[in-house]
Motif scaffolding. Structure first.
Motif, PDB file in Angstrom:
ATOM      1  N   PRO A 678       0.811  -1.225   0.000  1.00 39.63           N
ATOM      2  CA  PRO A 678       0.000   0.000   0.000  1.00 39.63           C
ATOM      3  C   PRO A 678       0.841   1.270   0.000  1.00 39.63           C
ATOM      4  O   PRO A 678       0.409   2.303  -0.521  1.00 39.63           O
ATOM      5  CB  PRO A 678      -0.814  -0.121   1.294  1.00 39.63           C
ATOM      6  N   GLY A 679       2.051   1.215   0.569  1.00 38.04           N
ATOM      7  CA  GLY A 679       2.902   2.397   0.628  1.00 38.04           C
ATOM      8  C   GLY A 679       3.965   2.457  -0.444  1.00 38.04           C
ATOM      9  O   GLY A 679       4.839   3.331  -0.404  1.00 38.04           O
ATOM     10  N   GLY A 680       3.925   1.543  -1.391  1.00 40.90           N
ATOM     11  CA  GLY A 680       4.931   1.522  -2.447  1.00 40.90           C
ATOM     12  C   GLY A 680       5.711   0.216  -2.431  1.00 40.90           C
ATOM     13  O   GLY A 680       5.275  -0.794  -1.860  1.00 40.90           O
ATOM     14  N   LYS A 681       6.865   0.239  -3.049  1.00 41.13           N
ATOM     15  CA  LYS A 681       7.650  -0.984  -3.175  1.00 41.13           C
ATOM     16  C   LYS A 681       8.423  -1.294  -1.891  1.00 41.13           C
ATOM     17  O   LYS A 681       9.016  -0.409  -1.273  1.00 41.13           O
ATOM     18  CB  LYS A 681       8.619  -0.870  -4.346  1.00 41.13           C
ATOM     19  N   VAL A 682       8.415  -2.576  -1.548  1.00 37.55           N
ATOM     20  CA  VAL A 682       9.155  -3.092  -0.409  1.00 37.55           C
ATOM     21  C   VAL A 682      10.218  -4.046  -0.958  1.00 37.55           C
ATOM     22  O   VAL A 682       9.897  -5.007  -1.666  1.00 37.55           O
ATOM     23  CB  VAL A 682       8.230  -3.831   0.578  1.00 37.55           C
ATOM     24  N   ASN A 683      11.481  -3.780  -0.666  1.00 36.56           N
ATOM     25  CA  ASN A 683      12.586  -4.571  -1.186  1.00 36.56           C
ATOM     26  C   ASN A 683      13.298  -5.271  -0.036  1.00 36.56           C
ATOM     27  O   ASN A 683      13.661  -4.637   0.959  1.00 36.56           O
ATOM     28  CB  ASN A 683      13.595  -3.675  -1.906  1.00 36.56           C
ATOM     29  N   ILE A 684      13.501  -6.566  -0.165  1.00 36.33           N
ATOM     30  CA  ILE A 684      14.257  -7.335   0.821  1.00 36.33           C
ATOM     31  C   ILE A 684      15.530  -7.818   0.128  1.00 36.33           C
ATOM     32  O   ILE A 684      15.471  -8.572  -0.850  1.00 36.33           O
ATOM     33  CB  ILE A 684      13.449  -8.519   1.360  1.00 36.33           C
ATOM     34  N   VAL A 736      16.560   6.870   1.065  1.00 37.52           N
ATOM     35  CA  VAL A 736      16.154   5.465   1.094  1.00 37.52           C
ATOM     36  C   VAL A 736      16.249   4.987   2.536  1.00 37.52           C
ATOM     37  O   VAL A 736      17.274   5.166   3.200  1.00 37.52           O
ATOM     38  CB  VAL A 736      17.044   4.598   0.182  1.00 37.52           C
ATOM     39  N   ARG A 737      15.202   4.369   2.990  1.00 35.42           N
ATOM     40  CA  ARG A 737      15.117   3.887   4.358  1.00 35.42           C
ATOM     41  C   ARG A 737      15.603   2.440   4.423  1.00 35.42           C
ATOM     42  O   ARG A 737      15.192   1.604   3.601  1.00 35.42           O
ATOM     43  CB  ARG A 737      13.675   3.982   4.843  1.00 35.42           C
ATOM     44  N   GLU A 738      16.447   2.118   5.389  1.00 31.77           N
ATOM     45  CA  GLU A 738      16.939   0.755   5.570  1.00 31.77           C
ATOM     46  C   GLU A 738      16.542   0.260   6.957  1.00 31.77           C
ATOM     47  O   GLU A 738      16.770   0.934   7.967  1.00 31.77           O
ATOM     48  CB  GLU A 738      18.462   0.701   5.424  1.00 31.77           C
ATOM     49  N   LEU A 739      15.958  -0.940   7.022  1.00 31.92           N
ATOM     50  CA  LEU A 739      15.551  -1.563   8.271  1.00 31.92           C
ATOM     51  C   LEU A 739      16.171  -2.956   8.360  1.00 31.92           C
ATOM     52  O   LEU A 739      16.364  -3.624   7.343  1.00 31.92           O
ATOM     53  CB  LEU A 739      14.026  -1.695   8.361  1.00 31.92           C
ATOM     54  N   ASN A 740      16.477  -3.392   9.577  1.00 32.28           N
ATOM     55  CA  ASN A 740      16.995  -4.748   9.731  1.00 32.28           C
ATOM     56  C   ASN A 740      15.849  -5.747   9.850  1.00 32.28           C
ATOM     57  O   ASN A 740      14.671  -5.378   9.758  1.00 32.28           O
ATOM     58  CB  ASN A 740      17.972  -4.828  10.909  1.00 32.28           C
ATOM     59  N   LEU A 742      14.530  -7.094  12.256  1.00 33.06           N
ATOM     60  CA  LEU A 742      13.643  -6.852  13.399  1.00 33.06           C
ATOM     61  C   LEU A 742      12.727  -5.661  13.175  1.00 33.06           C
ATOM     62  O   LEU A 742      11.933  -5.315  14.056  1.00 33.06           O
ATOM     63  CB  LEU A 742      14.464  -6.623  14.671  1.00 33.06           C
ATOM     64  N   GLY A 743      12.852  -5.011  12.007  1.00 30.65           N
ATOM     65  CA  GLY A 743      12.039  -3.834  11.732  1.00 30.65           C
ATOM     66  C   GLY A 743      12.594  -2.559  12.322  1.00 30.65           C
ATOM     67  O   GLY A 743      11.912  -1.527  12.335  1.00 30.65           O
ATOM     68  N   MET A 744      13.843  -2.580  12.803  1.00 34.72           N
ATOM     69  CA  MET A 744      14.479  -1.395  13.365  1.00 34.72           C
ATOM     70  C   MET A 744      15.141  -0.593  12.254  1.00 34.72           C
ATOM     71  O   MET A 744      15.852  -1.150  11.407  1.00 34.72           O
ATOM     72  CB  MET A 744      15.531  -1.811  14.398  1.00 34.72           C
ATOM     73  N   ASP A 745      14.916   0.713  12.252  1.00 33.01           N
ATOM     74  CA  ASP A 745      15.602   1.586  11.289  1.00 33.01           C
ATOM     75  C   ASP A 745      17.089   1.604  11.627  1.00 33.01           C
ATOM     76  O   ASP A 745      17.481   1.912  12.755  1.00 33.01           O
ATOM     77  CB  ASP A 745      15.034   3.000  11.367  1.00 33.01           C
ATOM     78  N   VAL A 746      17.915   1.270  10.638  1.00 37.85           N
ATOM     79  CA  VAL A 746      19.362   1.243  10.873  1.00 37.85           C
ATOM     80  C   VAL A 746      20.102   2.308  10.076  1.00 37.85           C
ATOM     81  O   VAL A 746      21.249   2.639  10.404  1.00 37.85           O
ATOM     82  CB  VAL A 746      19.950  -0.143  10.546  1.00 37.85           C
ATOM     83  N   ALA A 747      19.472   2.853   9.027  1.00 40.05           N
ATOM     84  CA  ALA A 747      20.150   3.886   8.233  1.00 40.05           C
ATOM     85  C   ALA A 747      19.145   4.600   7.350  1.00 40.05           C
ATOM     86  O   ALA A 747      18.124   4.034   6.958  1.00 40.05           O
ATOM     87  CB  ALA A 747      21.258   3.283   7.366  1.00 40.05           C
ATOM     88  N   THR A 748      19.450   5.853   7.055  1.00 39.35           N
ATOM     89  CA  THR A 748      18.746   6.613   6.028  1.00 39.35           C
ATOM     90  C   THR A 748      19.788   7.028   4.998  1.00 39.35           C
ATOM     91  O   THR A 748      20.721   7.772   5.318  1.00 39.35           O
ATOM     92  CB  THR A 748      18.049   7.847   6.611  1.00 39.35           C
ATOM     93  N   GLY A 762      24.963 -11.250   4.785  1.00 38.56           N
ATOM     94  CA  GLY A 762      24.056 -12.386   4.823  1.00 38.56           C
ATOM     95  C   GLY A 762      22.757 -12.157   5.557  1.00 38.56           C
ATOM     96  O   GLY A 762      21.849 -12.996   5.480  1.00 38.56           O
ATOM     97  N   ALA A 763      22.622 -11.044   6.256  1.00 40.35           N
ATOM     98  CA  ALA A 763      21.385 -10.735   6.970  1.00 40.35           C
ATOM     99  C   ALA A 763      20.421  -9.998   6.052  1.00 40.35           C
ATOM    100  O   ALA A 763      20.762  -8.935   5.519  1.00 40.35           O
ATOM    101  CB  ALA A 763      21.690  -9.871   8.194  1.00 40.35           C
ATOM    102  N   PRO A 764      19.224 -10.513   5.828  1.00 38.37           N
ATOM    103  CA  PRO A 764      18.268  -9.820   4.962  1.00 38.37           C
ATOM    104  C   PRO A 764      17.834  -8.496   5.583  1.00 38.37           C
ATOM    105  O   PRO A 764      17.596  -8.415   6.794  1.00 38.37           O
ATOM    106  CB  PRO A 764      17.099 -10.793   4.860  1.00 38.37           C
ATOM    107  N   ARG A 765      17.744  -7.461   4.727  1.00 39.77           N
ATOM    108  CA  ARG A 765      17.315  -6.137   5.173  1.00 39.77           C
ATOM    109  C   ARG A 765      16.204  -5.627   4.273  1.00 39.77           C
ATOM    110  O   ARG A 765      16.112  -6.006   3.108  1.00 39.77           O
ATOM    111  CB  ARG A 765      18.492  -5.161   5.159  1.00 39.77           C
ATOM    112  N   ILE A 766      15.397  -4.752   4.824  1.00 41.92           N
ATOM    113  CA  ILE A 766      14.301  -4.137   4.078  1.00 41.92           C
ATOM    114  C   ILE A 766      14.727  -2.741   3.661  1.00 41.92           C
ATOM    115  O   ILE A 766      15.242  -1.962   4.478  1.00 41.92           O
ATOM    116  CB  ILE A 766      13.026  -4.084   4.942  1.00 41.92           C
TER     117      ILE A 766
END
Length: 781
Positions: A678-684, A736-740, A742-748, A762-766
Motif C-alpha cells: 500500500p505504501g509503495g515498493k518493499v525490497n528485501i 532510502v530507508r533501511e531496516l533490519n 527486526l524492523g528497526m531503522d538502521v540507516a537513512t 548475509g542478513a536480509p534487510r528491508i
C-alpha cells in the motif's frame, strides 16, 4: 535448625503408633503438631475420626490453615496395564521429635509411609511405598485441599547455567541455557503464598484433587517421592531455590506482559534475590544490558537478604522506538565478591500497535494449540494479533465426549476474529471402521467451524509402515463420503508431511489421493542452512532438510494438481549449543526470509511452530537437550526472542502486498525480493558471499561431540563479508530507508543522481525507496 528426614525412620517399615500430645491447637486429642523453631510453619497430623480419613494440616507462621495433604495415590503394572491404588486413611502417627512425625497410611496394597519434617519457612514430606510388585513410580499423586480463596499455578523451577565442559566443569564459551530443577505448584492468597515442589510432574496428570509427582524407584517393588512446601510471599523461582536446598538465587521480570511495550522509553526491570541458607547475607547484583549491535549498559545494586528470605530491587533500561535488549544479572555474596553464585537472563522489546489489512487473505498463523494462558488467554490472543497471526491451525469444540482443544475456546477465537482450522486424527482407521471414524471427524470439524481439516500429522514418519494408498483408501475415501453425507464445506488437507518426501507424494498421487484433498500441506524442516538454500541434487539425508528447495518442489506439485499450498509447521529452532540449530540472530533472519519466500511462492498459509519455548505437556519447563523445547517466538520465561520481532516485521511490511519479482542486482551472489504494498515498493535484499551454511566455524566445535557447537550470542554479527552495492532510486527520491530483520531503522541513505550506495551481507534487510530492475530471464531463481 531444620530437622532432616531420617532415612532410618523412613525405611523402617510400618511404625507403631506413638502419639505425643505436642499439638498447640489440636482439633482432636490425638493430633500431633510440629513447628519449626522460628515459628514460621507448622504441620498437624490429624488421625482418622468420625468416619473421616486422617490428613495433615499445613499452617503458616500466623497459624493460618493453608493446605491439607490427604490421600496418597500410587500404581503398579507393566506396559499399558496399570492398576491405581489410593490410601484410605491413617493407621498410625508417630512423633519422632518436635520437628518430625511419621504417618503410616491405610493402604490397600503394600505399605505407604509418610515422613514429615519442618524447618525455617519450609516443610519436607517423603512418601515411601514398599511391597508393591511392579510399582510405577512415574504415577505417584497426592491429594491437597486448598483452604480459603487461592489461585493455583504450575511453576517449574528453571535454573540458568553457563556452558561448561561436562567432564572438567571449565567454561566452554557457548550461550547460557536453562534447565528444569523440579516442578512447583503455587497457591496465592491475598496475604500469603505457598509453593509445593516435586522433582518432576506432568501438568496434564494433575487435577483439582491430585498433584502428579514422579518418584524414584529403589527396586521393582519399592520407591519414594519427596516434596517440599515453602511458605512466604516470594517469586516461585525464589521458593523453588529454597525448596531444592539451593544457595543464592536471582529472578528477573517486568510488570509488562511478555516484556513487550508499545513504545520506547525508560523501563523498569525487577529483580529478586533469594537466600536459601539459614543465616543473613549481604549481596551484590551486577546487571548488564546489550542491544542488537552489542552496545552495553551496566550497573550495580547491593543489599542484605535474610535467612530463607528475599530481597527486592530494580533497575532502569532505556528502549528505543523499535528495539530489543538482552538483560543479564549476576548475584555475588559480599564475602566472595568475585565468585558468581547465580545469574538470570531475560529480553525486553518494543513493538508498536499495527492494524493489519489482509483480513482472511492473511497467510500468517500459529501451528499448534493456543494453549498458553499466561498472563491470560486474552493477553496471548492480543500478542498473536499484534505480530500478525490470523490463523490457528487447530481448534475444536467438545464433541462426542472428546474434550475441546486446550487454550482459548472456539468462541473466544471467533470473538477475536481468528480464522481457525482443525488438525486432528486420533487413531486412524487403517484396518476398518473408517465410516464411524469419518463421521466423528467431520461432525467435529463442522461443529467447531473449521475452515480446513488437516487429516493426520507427519504420517511419513509416524506411520511409515503404512502406504499412501492405505491412507487414501482407508482414511480419505470415508472422510469424503462422510462430508458428502453431512453437507460439509470445509477444505481438506492431507496430513502435514515432515519435510517434502518426494516418494510419498508420488505414491499419494498414484493412489488417486489428489482427488480427495484440496491442499498440499507440509512442514519445511530446516537444518543449519539459510532459508534461501536450494542444495544441489541429489539431496542427502541432511541437505533434504532445506527450506527453499522443498518449497519449490511443493509449489510445482501443488500447481500441477491444482491445489492450495500450506506450510502447517514452519520454524526456526534455537536449541542452545547444538550444530543443527539456529542462533537467536540467525533465527530472526530466517524467520523473515522463510515468510517472505512463502509469499513469493504463493503459499496460502504459514502456521508457525510455535509461540513459546517449552512443550504443551511440560509448559514453562526447560530442556536444553530436546529441540522440541526451543521452537518458540518467545523464550521459556515468555520474554520475546528476536524471532518474534522478525515475524511481526514481515507480517507488517508484506501486509496487503503482492510479489513483483526477483531483483536484478547485477551480481550473482546478491539477491532481492521486490513486493508492491500500500505504501509503495518493499525490497528485501541480502548477500550470499559467505555461503549458505550457518554453522561453519570449526573453532566452535569439539571432536568429542558431533552435535556440540558453541552458539554465538544474539548480538554477535555473524556475516564477515560486507558488500557495497549501488542501487537505483526513482528520480524524485531523496532518501532510502533501511531496516533490519527486526524492523528497526538502521540507516537513512541519501540519494544522488537517482542512486544510493548500501552495504549488504548475509542478513536480509528491508529497503524502502528503491527502483530495482527485475529479472526477466531464466525463470524464478
Amino acid at each position: 535448625m531444620e530437622t532432616p528426614i531420617s532415612r532410618r525412620i523412613v525405611l523402617g517399615g510400618t511404625v507403631a503408633a506413638t502419639v505425643a500430645g505436642a499439638s498447640a491447637i489440636p482439633a482432636y486429642a490425638a493430633d500431633v503438631q510440629i513447628t519449626d523453631s522460628a515459628g514460621t510453619v507448622s504441620l498437624v497430623a490429624v488421625p482418622d475420626g468420625a468416619g473421616v480419613p486422617g490428613y495433615v494440616k499445613v499452617l503458616d507462621g500466623g497459624g493460618v490453615h493453608r493446605l491439607e495433604l490427604t490421600t496418597f495415590e500410587y500404581a503398579y503394572g507393566t506396559g499399558e496395564t496399570k492398576v491405581v491404588q489410593r490410601t484410605t486413611g491413617i493407621t498410625s502417627i508417630r512423633s519422632d521429635s518436635a520437628q518430625q512425625f511419621t504417618i503410616t497410611y491405610t493402604a490397600p496394597v503394600g505399605s505407604v509411609v509418610g515422613t514429615f519434617a519442618v524447618g525455617l519457612r519450609k516443610a519436607r514430606v517423603r512418601w515411601d511405598v514398599t511391597g508393591v510388585a511392579n510399582l510405577r513410580t512415574d504415577s505417584f499423586r497426592f491429594a491437597r485441599v486448598v483452604k480459603g480463596t487461592a489461585s493455583e499455578d504450575y511453576d517449574p523451577v528453571a535454573l540458568w547455567n553457563r556452558d561448561r565442559d561436562p567432564t572438567t566443569g571449565a567454561l566452554r564459551g557457548g550461550i547460557p541455557f536453562e534447565t528444569t530443577n523440579g516442578v512447583g505448584y503455587s497457591y496465592t492468597w491475598s496475604d500469603n503464598r505457598t509453593f509445593v515442589r516435586v522433582p518432576q510432574s506432568t501438568k496434564g496428570f494433575t487435577n483439582g484433587g491430585y498433584l502428579h509427582a514422579v518418584g524414584t524407584a529403589i527396586n521393582s517393588s519399592s520407591g519414594y517421592v519427596e516434596s517440599n512446601v515453602v511458605l512466604g510471599v516470594m517469586r516461585p523461582h525464589s521458593a523453588g531455590v529454597i525448596a531444592r536446598d539451593g544457595d543464592l538465587g536471582i529472578d528477573l521480570w517486568t510488570d509488562q506482559a511478555f516484556n513487550l511495550w508499545p513504545t520506547g522509553g525508560s523501563k523498569t526491570v525487577n529483580l529478586q534475590v533469594v537466600n536459601a541458607s539459614l543465616t543473613s547475607r549481604t549481596v551484590r547484583v551486577d546487571w548488564l544490558v546489550r542491544d542488537w549491535n552489542n552496545t552495553s549498559t551496566t550497573g550495580t545494586v547491593s543489599g542484605t537478604v535474610g535467612a530463607r528470605a528475599v530481597w527486592n530491587a530494580y533497575f532502569q533500561v532505556a528502549l528505543g522506538g523499535r528495539d530489543v535488549r538482552f538483560v543479564e544479572a549476576v548475584v555475588y555474596d559480599a564475602t566472595a565478591p568475585t565468585t558468581e553464585v547465580a545469574f538470570a537472563r531475560t529480553n525486553l522489546a518494543v513493538l508498536s500497535a499495527y492494524s493489519y489489512g489482509d483480513g482472511d487473505a492473511s497467510m500468517f498463523g500459529m501451528a499448534n494449540f493456543a494453549y498458553l494462558e499466561r498472563p491470560s488467554s486474552g493477553a496471548v490472543l492480543d500478542l498473536m494479533q499484534l505480530i500478525g497471526m490470523r490463523w490457528v491451525r487447530t481448534a475444536y469444540r467438545n464433541y462426542n465426549n472428546f474434550g475441546a482443544s486446550p487454550g482459548p475456546t472456539v468462541d473466544a477465537l471467533d470473538a477475536e476474529g481468528f480464522a481457525h482450522n482443525m488438525q486432528l486424527a486420533g487413531e486412524l482407521p487403517w484396518d476398518g471402521g473408517g465410516a464411524t471414524w469419518a463421521d466423528d471427524m467431520v461432525g467435529r470439524a463442522m461443529y467447531s467451524g473449521a475452515q480446513y481439516y488437516e487429516c493426520g500429522n507427519e504420517l511419513n514418519l509416524t506411520a511409515s509402515d503404512r502406504t499412501p494408498a492405505e491412507y487414501v483408501d482407508n482414511v480419505l475415501v470415508p472422510l469424503r463420503a462422510a462430508m458428502t453425507a453431512k453437507g460439509a464445506t470445509f477444505k481438506v488437507m492431507h496430513c502435514g508431511l515432515a519435510g517434502f518426501p518426494e516418494q510419498w507424494v508420488a505414491d499419494f498421487g498414484d493412489a488417486g489421493g489428489w482427488e480427495h484433498v484440496d491442499v498440499l500441506a507440509y512442514h519445511p524442516g530446516r537444518g543449519n542452512y539459510v532459508a534461501d538454500y536450494d542444495p544441489p541434487q541429489p539431496w542427502s539425508n541432511e541437505t533434504r532438510w532445506n527450506f527453499l528447495g522443498t518449497l519449490r518442489k511443493a509449489k510445482a506439485t501443488a500447481v500441477a494438481n491444482n491445489k492450495e499450498l500450506w506450510l502447517t509447521e514452519a520454524y526456526a529452532v534455537t536449541r542452545p549449543n547444538r550444530w543443527w540449530s539456529d542462533t537467536h540472530r540467525n533465527a530472526a533472519e530466517n524467520v523473515l526470509l522463510q515468510l517472505a519466500l512463502a509469499k513469493v511462492y504463493g503459499v496460502r498459509g504459514v502456521t508457525w511452530y510455535t509461540l513459546n519455548d517449552s512443550i504443551q505437556f511440560q509448559p514453562m519447563e526447560a530442556d536444553p537437550d530436546d529441540p522440541e523445547y526451543h521452537y518458540g517466538l518467545l523464550n521459556r520465561d515468555l520474554s520475546p526472542k528476536p524471532s518474534l520481532l522478525a515475524f511481526a516485521t514481515v507480517a507488517r511490511w508484506l501486509d496487503q502486498s503482492t510479489w513483483l519479482g526477483w531483483a536484478d542486482l547485477a551480481d550473482p551472489q546478491l539477491f532481492g525480493l521486490v513486493f508492491s504494498g500500500p505504501g509503495g515498493k518493499v525490497n528485501i535484499l541480502w548477500s550470499r558471499k559467505d555461503g549458505y551454511l550457518l554453522i561453519t566455524d570449526p573453532a566452535r566445535r569439539i571432536p568429542s561431540s558431533t552435535e556440540y557447537y558453541r552458539t554465538p550470542e544474539p548480538w554477535e554479527d555473524l556475516w564477515p563479508t560486507k558488500t557495497s552495492a549501488t542501487l537505483p532510486t526513482p528520480a524524485a527520491t531523496t532518501t532510502v530507508r533501511e531496516l533490519n530483520c527486526l524492523g528497526m531503522d538502521v540507516a537513512t541513505h541519501q540519494a544522488s543522481n537517482s542512486q544510493v550506495t548500501v552495504t549488504l551481507d548475509g542478513a536480509p534487510r528491508i529497503f524502502i525507496g528503491l527502483a530495482l530492475p527485475l529479472q526477466t530471464t531464466g525463470g524464478t531463481p
